[in-house]
Design an enzyme around this catalytic site. Structure first.
Site, short mmCIF file in Angstrom:
data_model
loop_
_atom_site.label_atom_id
_atom_site.label_comp_id
_atom_site.label_asym_id
_atom_site.label_seq_id
_atom_site.Cartn_x
_atom_site.Cartn_y
_atom_site.Cartn_z
CE LYS A 11 -3.97 -2.28 2.24
NZ LYS A 11 -4.99 -2.17 3.31
CE1 TYR A 51 -9.50 -3.05 0.40
CE2 TYR A 51 -8.49 -1.20 -0.72
CZ TYR A 51 -8.38 -2.32 0.08
OH TYR A 51 -7.16 -2.71 0.57
CG ASN A 114 -3.86 -2.34 6.90
OD1 ASN A 114 -3.73 -2.05 5.73
ND2 ASN A 114 -4.93 -2.97 7.37
CG HIS A 117 -5.47 -6.40 -0.42
ND1 HIS A 117 -6.71 -6.43 0.18
CD2 HIS A 117 -5.50 -7.34 -1.41
CE1 HIS A 117 -7.46 -7.35 -0.44
NE2 HIS A 117 -6.75 -7.91 -1.41
CD GLU A 128 -8.89 -9.34 -3.84
OE1 GLU A 128 -9.77 -9.08 -2.99
OE2 GLU A 128 -7.74 -9.71 -3.52
#
Ligand code: DAT
Ligand code: MG
Length: 140
Positions: A11, A51, A114, A117, A128
């Protein structure tokens, strides 16, 4: 156990801090092979679609904003039980609850930022991966 693939994103907090190599070392150290990898700037439309399952959650807007706040590294990881194994290597969503030795314990800044993913099922992994890679991009 079968060899399978999972989808991963490093991320924007990871690219911003220049720790993508350190994260990849933990991924590879766990026996997962990076069979596809590309650094991209996600568009708002891509992040919203990715998302979509969270669109009713209160943090959705913030999540889309964060995921488009800088470059990300999209990856396909391959190995035995890759989906479950990568979830283990990532650690809990909230880094305060993540186990020692996990990516999020070591690197994540908050529940929102965080670091990584990882797909939560084989079915979602396939969807995905297809959002970001063609089969011909992937080679073990
Ligand atoms: P995970 O990424 O561990 O699969 P998730 O699918 O429940 O977790 O949520 C997707 C992302 O949304 C998560 O990585 C960070 C963000 N998020 C989840 N819960 C949040 C919260 N309570 N506050 C802010 N961001 C949150
Ligand atoms: Mg999830």
């Amino acid at each position: 156990m079968a060899t399978e693939r999972t989808f991963s994103i490093l991320k924007p907090d990871a690219t911003r801090r220049n720790i993508t190599g350190a994260v990849n070392a933990l991924i590879e150290g766990a026996g997962l092979r990076i069979v596809g990898q590309r650094r991209i700037q996600m568009t708002k439309a891509q992040a919203e679609k990715f998302y979509e399952v969270h669109k009713e959650r209160p943090f959705y807007g913030e999540l889309v904003e964060f995921m488009t706040s800088g470059p990300v590294v999209v990856q396909v990881l391959q190995g035995e039980n890759a989906v479950a194994k990568y979830r283990e290597v990532m650690g809990a969503t909230n880094p305060a609850q993540a186990a020692e030795g996990t990516i999020r314990k070591q690197f994540a800044e908050s529940v929102g930022e965080n670091t990584v993913h990882g797909s939560d099922s084989q079915e979602n992994a396939k969807l995905e991966i297809a959002q970001f890679f063609q089969d011909s991009d992937l080679t073990a």
